[in-house]
Design an enzyme around this catalytic site. Structure first.
Site, PDB file in Angstrom:
ATOM      1  CD  GLU A   8       7.948  18.894 -43.441  1.00  0.00           C
ATOM      2  OE1 GLU A   8       7.119  18.464 -44.246  1.00  0.00           O
ATOM      3  OE2 GLU A   8       9.001  19.459 -43.781  1.00  0.00           O
ATOM      4  CG  ASP A 110      10.919  17.082 -45.303  1.00  0.00           C
ATOM      5  OD1 ASP A 110      11.706  16.469 -44.547  1.00  0.00           O
ATOM      6  OD2 ASP A 110       9.812  16.639 -45.638  1.00  0.00           O
ATOM      7  CE1 TYR A 318      11.600  15.961 -48.463  1.00  0.00           C
ATOM      8  CE2 TYR A 318      12.120  17.246 -50.415  1.00  0.00           C
ATOM      9  CZ  TYR A 318      11.304  16.986 -49.329  1.00  0.00           C
ATOM     10  OH  TYR A 318      10.184  17.755 -49.119  1.00  0.00           O
TER      11      TYR A 318
END
Length: 749
Positions: A8, A110, A318
């Protein structure tokens, strides 16, 4: 031929390359875009990166003006939609080039809805494929990345991808159509103003406006409280009459008359209670944002940005998660052992590792994609706010494994002539998890004297307090995020952005979210003429529908079809009332503009009003009686300016609030000749260091004196000076930064 892995962001591609490389990754660079070549076992891999979303939605056939409704849309490269996205073109082109020679594709964006959409669009429109392998990970540590690669699924997470795409389509449908409707309405009155609203933004603003209306309608009710200030066992004691709030003044006066001139009281009763206070739950994104705001005053949007950077550097897991649960699979002892290498946490980690069975105090909230936020154990040098957020995450993680704290409450009833006064206190007996979460435990510690029944309390004072009920509090940056989550409006990743947008559009202001007149009036107009635009029930329904798409229980096409039907009805009703809505918006914007730009009465002519204006050379303040009155005041070219209702105590000129990014707002008098700014300034003559032709002369602004080139506006060179005329010395770069540069050079060599 090789396998192309798509990440990403550039940071993530670097971390993944380092994790998967058997040796050292080979870094290549094409027009400033990095990508990596690695060998993993017998496979050749190339890791390329996007830079967030490379595609955005746009009309298939661009309509003229502000025509609506619009539903015929498609994905196009972002650089074709927005000039501000020009930088993304080179990333697009590099991925396209890398895709030509790739034999297989793996998405390593992600693992959430947005990451899935980013990966899906790259696979479809750049790689020209219908599907790809999918890596799923919650940290960018080497073990987790390798495991994610070895166990990659053979397809994208289609439930997540469909839900993500549905969200983008819905937001676009609502955003463009409602914004065009509002703009058309105000344009029909002769005023041109581009207005915008959104699927979640409207209901969010209504929540804040409703609170503002409650505050404005609030009527304070008087009440009285009676306080006893005394001493027992040579320790001070504060107690309040058992009635707490007296709503009848006569009743309070009767009590005061009864206890008048009393010097002692008797301990009538004592109650002690011990209770266990459980450790906190692990952080989900919302609780991290609210805690960061409570502890450091860091706003939710910035907290998310910092946490995202910590994640891409492999330091935490995350952050965009709704989970309050830490699964055993992450390896509790392994992480705590790694954290122990940091001197700051060494002793605390040592204490935790003595626990035989490490079990976190998990909360109820879950997330299908990611666990709660936790530190990976990877160490990096951090400073300032990132260091604070990281410390908060580490301390919270450790605290969840500790034992409950033991607290004690004590209640003492004091009898003064049959009037009972109650003293309450709380103290911590066993800190336990408090030790691990220090200094972020905020508990009131009030220790009362160790008295017994029938002990005498010396009365120093008995005071009658006159008070009023208070209006409900405005939302803070923290509490509005919680409220939106509670009402299922927006997502964990978008709520902070929604609040930020309300500020940018001048719908709210202040540290506590105060709805501006503009925000209040817009909601008032929409409630009167088109209430469905701000219907949170409708927004909540679509949020639930998207979750059902993710779970493969509903089809994206059906949800979008339903949304179009609802929007067509809303917009058809809106068009019928467009003129009335336009008139209301016109009046609102005219009044708001005047309120936001009027600085105060003109001190020269006494008849006109000073207002903020824009001219050829930037902003300035001028009298509205021009040309009869030519009074003007200069304003700095950068930063924001807010009007205030204050006047300078020295010269009685209006005071404005100057706002600069990264600095505290500063209230300054607009008068450059204000006595408070008048200091005798002598400077040595010097040529302009920028153009070399002009002379640097003393000028004055709202902030005070400074040096400027006398060739302005051709040369805009300025220099800061102290009030004694000496130059402002720039701070030298820290020695630490120099050392870092030397280390980097040494590594390259």
């Amino acid at each position: 031929m090789y396998e192309l892995i798509i990440t990403e962001k550039p940071n993530a591609s670097k971390r993944i390359a380092e994790a998967l490389a058997d040796g050292k990754p080979i870094k290549e660079n094409l027009k400033g875009v990095p990508y990596y070549k690695v060998t993993h076992g017998n496979r050749d891999l190339v890791i390329g990166c996007a830079v967030g979303h490379l595609f955005g939605l746009a009309e298939k056939v661009k309509s003229k003006g502000f025509k609506y409704p619009v539903f015929d849309i498609e994905w196009v490269p972002n650089y074709e939609v927005s000039k501000s996205a020009d930088f993304s073109k080179k990333y697009f082109n590099v991925l396209k080039k890398l895709a030509k020679n790739a034999k297989s594709f793996t998405v390593a964006c992600d693992y959430d809805i947005e990451g899935e959409v980013i990966g899906l669009n790259i696979i479809r429109f750049i790689c020209n494929r219908n599907d790809a392998n999918r890596m799923k990970f919650s940290t960018l540590t080497k073990p987790d990345v390798i495991a994610a690669y070895e166990n990659a699924s053979s397809t994208l997470d289609w439930g997540q991808a469909e839900a993500g795409e549905a969200r983008h389509f819905l937001d676009y449908f609502y955003g463009i159509n409602l914004s065009r409707a509002l703009t058309s309405a105000i344009t029909s009155t002769g005023m041109f103003k581009i207005l915008s609203t959104g699927r979640v933004q409207g209901p969010a603003l209504k929540i804040i406006v409703d609170r503002e209306k409650e505050i404005q309608k609030f009527t304070p009710v008087p009440f009285w409280q009676i306080e006893l200030q005394g001493e027992a066992k040579k320790s001070p004691i504060i107690a309040w009459h058992k009635e707490d709030k007296f709503w009848d003044k006569k009743k309070a006066d009767k009590v005061m008359k009864n206890v008048k001139n009393e010097k002692t009281g008797i301990v009538a009763d004592i109650e002690r209670k011990k209770f266990k206070q459980s450790p906190p739950h692990p952080f989900d994104l919302t609780s991290l944002q609210t805690e960061a705001y409570r502890c450091f005053g860091i706003k939710p949007k910035e907290t998310l940005s910092i946490a995202q950077n910590l994640y891409t550097n492999g330091i935490i897991s995350y952050p965009r998660t709704s989970s309050q649960q830490l699964p055993k699979a992450i390896g509790y002892a392994k992480i705590i052992t790694a954290l122990r290498k940091n001197k700051k946490y060494s002793d605390l980690c040592g204490d935790l590792l003595k626990i035989k069975n490490l079990e976190p105090n998990n909360g109820k909230k879950t997330d299908p994609a990611h666990p709660a936020i936790y530190p990976t154990g990877v160490s990096r040098r951090l400073e300032d706010r990132p260091a604070k957020i990281y410390d908060l995450i580490v301390k919270r993680f450790m605290a969840t494994f500790s034992t409950p704290a033991v607290r004690e409450t004590m209640i003492i009833n004091i009898d003064v002539k049959k009037e009972i006064f109650i003293a309450k206190g709380s103290r911590t007996i066993e800190k336990n998890w408090h030790v691990f979460y220090a200094p972020y435990v905020k508990l009131e510690e009030t220790e009362l004297p160790n008295v017994k029944k029938d002990d005498v309390v010396d009365v120093k004072k008995i005071i009658l307090h006159s008070k009023e009920t208070q209006p409900p509090k405005r939302y803070t940056h923290s509490s509005i995020i919680k409220e939106l989550e509670k009402r299922s409006l927006g997502t964990k990743a978008t709520r902070a952005d929604i609040v930020d947008r309300l500020y940018k559009r001048n719908y709210v202001k202040g540290e506590s979210l105060e709805a501006t007149d503009l925000g209040v009036h817009i909601i008032g107009i929409l409630e009167k003429y088109c209430s469905k635009i701000i219907d949170e029930e409708l927004t909540r329904k679509f949020e639930k529908d998207m979750e059902l798409i993710r779970e493969n229980k509903k089809k994206k096409e059906q949800i979008l079809k339903d949304a179009k039907t609802v929007l067509k009805d809303i917009l058809a009703d809106f068009k019928k009332k467009q003129k009335e809505i336009g008139k209301g918006l016109n009046t609102t914007f005219t009044e708001t503009r005047d309120a936001m730009t009027t600085v105060g009465p003109c001190p020269t002519c006494g008849e006109g009003k000073l207002s903020i204006r824009k001219g050829k050379f930037g902003r300035f303040i001028a009298c509205d009686k021009y040309p009869e009155c030519k009074t003007t005041f200069k304003l700095p070219m950068s930063g924001g300016v807010d009007v205030t209702d204050k006047v300078c105590e020295h010269c009685k000129y209006p005071v404005v609030k100057m706002i600069k990014k990264g600095k505290r707002p500063q209230e300054v008098c607009i008068n450059p000749e204000c006595p408070a700014k008048k200091v005798e300034i002598k400077v040595k003559p010097k040529k302009c260091p920028k153009c070399g032709e002009g002379d640097m002369v003393v000028r004055k602004s709202v902030y005070g004196a400074f040096l400027a080139c006398n060739r302005f506006p051709k040369c805009r060179c300025i220099e800061k000076i102290n009030q004694d005329g000496s130059p402002v010395v720039k701070k030298k770069k820290k020695a630490k930064k120099k050392k870092k540069k030397k280390k980097k050079k040494a590594k390259k060599q």
